[in-house]
Scaffold this motif. Sequence first.
Motif, PDB file in Angstrom:
ATOM      1  N   ASP A  33       0.804  -1.218   0.000  1.00 39.73           N
ATOM      2  CA  ASP A  33       0.000   0.000   0.000  1.00 39.73           C
ATOM      3  C   ASP A  33       0.841   1.273   0.000  1.00 39.73           C
ATOM      4  N   TYR A  34       1.810   1.330   0.895  1.00 41.99           N
ATOM      5  CA  TYR A  34       2.692   2.496   0.890  1.00 41.99           C
ATOM      6  C   TYR A  34       4.005   2.124   1.574  1.00 41.99           C
ATOM      7  N   CYS A  35       4.981   2.989   1.384  1.00 37.14           N
ATOM      8  CA  CYS A  35       6.232   2.818   2.108  1.00 37.14           C
ATOM      9  C   CYS A  35       7.043   4.098   2.037  1.00 37.14           C
ATOM     10  N   TYR A  36       8.047   4.178   2.890  1.00 37.46           N
ATOM     11  CA  TYR A  36       8.916   5.347   2.910  1.00 37.46           C
ATOM     12  C   TYR A  36      10.201   5.017   2.160  1.00 37.46           C
ATOM     13  N   THR A  37      10.849   6.067   1.729  1.00 40.12           N
ATOM     14  CA  THR A  37      12.101   5.878   0.992  1.00 40.12           C
ATOM     15  C   THR A  37      13.056   4.966   1.751  1.00 40.12           C
ATOM     16  N   GLY A  38      13.164   5.227   3.047  1.00 41.43           N
ATOM     17  CA  GLY A  38      14.075   4.453   3.884  1.00 41.43           C
ATOM     18  C   GLY A  38      13.787   2.964   3.882  1.00 41.43           C
ATOM     19  N   ASP A  39      12.513   2.604   3.791  1.00 37.17           N
ATOM     20  CA  ASP A  39      12.148   1.188   3.731  1.00 37.17           C
ATOM     21  C   ASP A  39      12.822   0.530   2.534  1.00 37.17           C
ATOM     22  N   LEU A  40      12.783   1.232   1.416  1.00 38.33           N
ATOM     23  CA  LEU A  40      13.342   0.675   0.184  1.00 38.33           C
ATOM     24  C   LEU A  40      14.864   0.671   0.224  1.00 38.33           C
ATOM     25  N   VAL A  41      15.425   1.670   0.876  1.00 33.62           N
ATOM     26  CA  VAL A  41      16.886   1.705   1.026  1.00 33.62           C
ATOM     27  C   VAL A  41      17.347   0.462   1.796  1.00 33.62           C
ATOM     28  N   ASP A  42      16.524   0.036   2.747  1.00 30.08           N
ATOM     29  CA  ASP A  42      16.870  -1.161   3.520  1.00 30.08           C
ATOM     30  C   ASP A  42      16.724  -2.432   2.692  1.00 30.08           C
ATOM     31  N   VAL A  73       9.052  10.724   3.513  1.00 34.17           N
ATOM     32  CA  VAL A  73       8.212  10.857   2.325  1.00 34.17           C
ATOM     33  C   VAL A  73       7.561   9.506   2.094  1.00 34.17           C
ATOM     34  N   ARG A  74       6.259   9.557   2.018  1.00 31.88           N
ATOM     35  CA  ARG A  74       5.507   8.324   1.881  1.00 31.88           C
ATOM     36  C   ARG A  74       5.108   8.115   0.424  1.00 31.88           C
ATOM     37  N   TYR A  75       5.495   6.989  -0.111  1.00 30.28           N
ATOM     38  CA  TYR A  75       5.169   6.678  -1.502  1.00 30.28           C
ATOM     39  C   TYR A  75       4.068   5.632  -1.593  1.00 30.28           C
ATOM     40  N   CYS A  76       3.275   5.810  -2.627  1.00 35.02           N
ATOM     41  CA  CYS A  76       2.277   4.792  -2.930  1.00 35.02           C
ATOM     42  C   CYS A  76       2.051   4.759  -4.428  1.00 35.02           C
ATOM     43  N   LEU A  77       1.406   3.733  -4.897  1.00 29.00           N
ATOM     44  CA  LEU A  77       1.078   3.662  -6.315  1.00 29.00           C
ATOM     45  C   LEU A  77       0.159   4.814  -6.682  1.00 29.00           C
ATOM     46  N   ASP A  78       0.287   5.295  -7.888  1.00 24.70           N
ATOM     47  CA  ASP A  78      -0.704   6.220  -8.431  1.00 24.70           C
ATOM     48  C   ASP A  78      -1.766   5.330  -9.083  1.00 24.70           C
ATOM     49  N   GLU A  79      -2.810   5.085  -8.340  1.00 29.42           N
ATOM     50  CA  GLU A  79      -3.801   4.096  -8.767  1.00 29.42           C
ATOM     51  C   GLU A  79      -4.388   4.400 -10.144  1.00 29.42           C
ATOM     52  N   GLU A  80      -4.590   5.672 -10.390  1.00 32.73           N
ATOM     53  CA  GLU A  80      -5.198   6.059 -11.666  1.00 32.73           C
ATOM     54  C   GLU A  80      -4.308   5.686 -12.856  1.00 32.73           C
ATOM     55  N   ASN A  81      -3.045   6.106 -12.772  1.00 29.81           N
ATOM     56  CA  ASN A  81      -2.127   5.789 -13.867  1.00 29.81           C
ATOM     57  C   ASN A  81      -1.770   4.306 -13.910  1.00 29.81           C
ATOM     58  N   TRP A  82      -1.759   3.715 -12.750  1.00 30.31           N
ATOM     59  CA  TRP A  82      -1.503   2.276 -12.684  1.00 30.31           C
ATOM     60  C   TRP A  82      -2.554   1.536 -13.497  1.00 30.31           C
ATOM     61  N   LYS A  83      -3.781   1.982 -13.351  1.00 33.13           N
ATOM     62  CA  LYS A  83      -4.891   1.383 -14.093  1.00 33.13           C
ATOM     63  C   LYS A  83      -4.736   1.641 -15.590  1.00 33.13           C
ATOM     64  N   ILE A  84      -4.359   2.850 -15.907  1.00 35.54           N
ATOM     65  CA  ILE A  84      -4.154   3.201 -17.314  1.00 35.54           C
ATOM     66  C   ILE A  84      -3.047   2.341 -17.928  1.00 35.54           C
ATOM     67  N   ALA A  85      -1.959   2.218 -17.193  1.00 34.29           N
ATOM     68  CA  ALA A  85      -0.836   1.404 -17.676  1.00 34.29           C
ATOM     69  C   ALA A  85      -1.297  -0.038 -17.904  1.00 34.29           C
ATOM     70  N   LYS A  86      -1.964  -0.547 -16.915  1.00 36.61           N
ATOM     71  CA  LYS A  86      -2.485  -1.924 -17.011  1.00 36.61           C
ATOM     72  C   LYS A  86      -3.328  -2.097 -18.265  1.00 36.61           C
ATOM     73  N   GLU A  87      -4.176  -1.130 -18.503  1.00 30.70           N
ATOM     74  CA  GLU A  87      -5.070  -1.226 -19.659  1.00 30.70           C
ATOM     75  C   GLU A  87      -4.330  -1.071 -20.985  1.00 30.70           C
ATOM     76  N   LEU A  88      -3.351  -0.176 -20.993  1.00 28.91           N
ATOM     77  CA  LEU A  88      -2.583   0.018 -22.228  1.00 28.91           C
ATOM     78  C   LEU A  88      -1.795  -1.241 -22.585  1.00 28.91           C
ATOM     79  N   PHE A  89      -1.187  -1.838 -21.577  1.00 30.08           N
ATOM     80  CA  PHE A  89      -0.443  -3.080 -21.845  1.00 30.08           C
ATOM     81  C   PHE A  89      -1.391  -4.184 -22.294  1.00 30.08           C
ATOM     82  N   GLU A  90      -2.508  -4.276 -21.614  1.00 30.28           N
ATOM     83  CA  GLU A  90      -3.495  -5.297 -21.985  1.00 30.28           C
ATOM     84  C   GLU A  90      -3.939  -5.127 -23.432  1.00 30.28           C
ATOM     85  N   ALA A  91      -4.283  -3.891 -23.759  1.00 27.63           N
ATOM     86  CA  ALA A  91      -4.755  -3.611 -25.116  1.00 27.63           C
ATOM     87  C   ALA A  91      -3.658  -3.904 -26.133  1.00 27.63           C
ATOM     88  N   PHE A  92      -2.455  -3.575 -25.757  1.00 22.75           N
ATOM     89  CA  PHE A  92      -1.342  -3.790 -26.681  1.00 22.75           C
ATOM     90  C   PHE A  92      -1.145  -5.271 -27.003  1.00 22.75           C
TER      91      PHE A  92
END
Lengths: 98, 98
Positions: A33-42, A73-92
């Motif tokens: 769902d979300y994470c901080y930069t530091g989480d990923l650094v670890d 800084v808390r990061y999360c997916l951009d759900e809207e674009n994530w959906k768009i990407a998913k659909e574009l790949f699917e359509a492709f």
Amino acid sequence: MKKFKDYEKLAIFAKAMAHPVRLEMLAHLSAHDYCYTGDLVDVFPLAQSTVSQHLKELKKAGLIQGKICPPKVRYCLDEENWKIAKELFEAFFKQKNV
Amino acid sequence: MKKFKDYEKLAIFAKAMAHPVRLEMLAHLSAHDYCYTGDLVDVFPLAQSTVSQHLKELKKAGLIQGKICPPKVRYCLDEENWKIAKELFEAFFKQKNV
DNA sequence: ATCGTTTATCGTAAATAAACGATGAATTTT
DNA sequence: AAAATTCATCGTTTATTTACGATAAACGAT
């Protein structure tokens, strides 16, 4: 019909996904769902600056969002674009005709 | 579960798809079953060498195959890897948990 | 054997990407 | 006010990508 405009967008998403570390990051965000930069650094054997740079790439492509939650800084997916990407790949991959 | 190996492969496919011209090429092959290098040189406003280079990238990623049909080279999708790519992308966007 | 056609490869230049350490900005804690 | 924490950005190096023109390779046609 030509969908060059879509291909521009799809290419941007593909480019953001064109690195194993960034795919891992996206998967991590997809799972947590979300994470901080530091989480990923670890998680990754990379310098903090490199992790930050990868996050920047993902944000530039629109696949993730960053929210300042001092001092983190808390990061999360951009759900809207994530959906768009998913659909574009699917359509492709679905298309088998012009 | 971790699927780092898949991400390596997926990253390779994504990288091949990270350029609008290559996406157009794949779409063209998806629509036309096969084509020769020259066909694509006519379609794109690019030098013949550049078109050839893009084809090389797609071949390197395994997404297309080239068959020598003197004096031309006939390209077509690599159906097997195309299917794998399709599935990897699908799985990637589907996952919402570890 | 030479010529024309088709395509890959070479060599090059410019742009972009990937990685790092060091520095700086923002904010909380002490 | 000073120190500590967290993260982005800067500057740098190295590698990769993109594009081109020029050349080479392969082969059929003349």
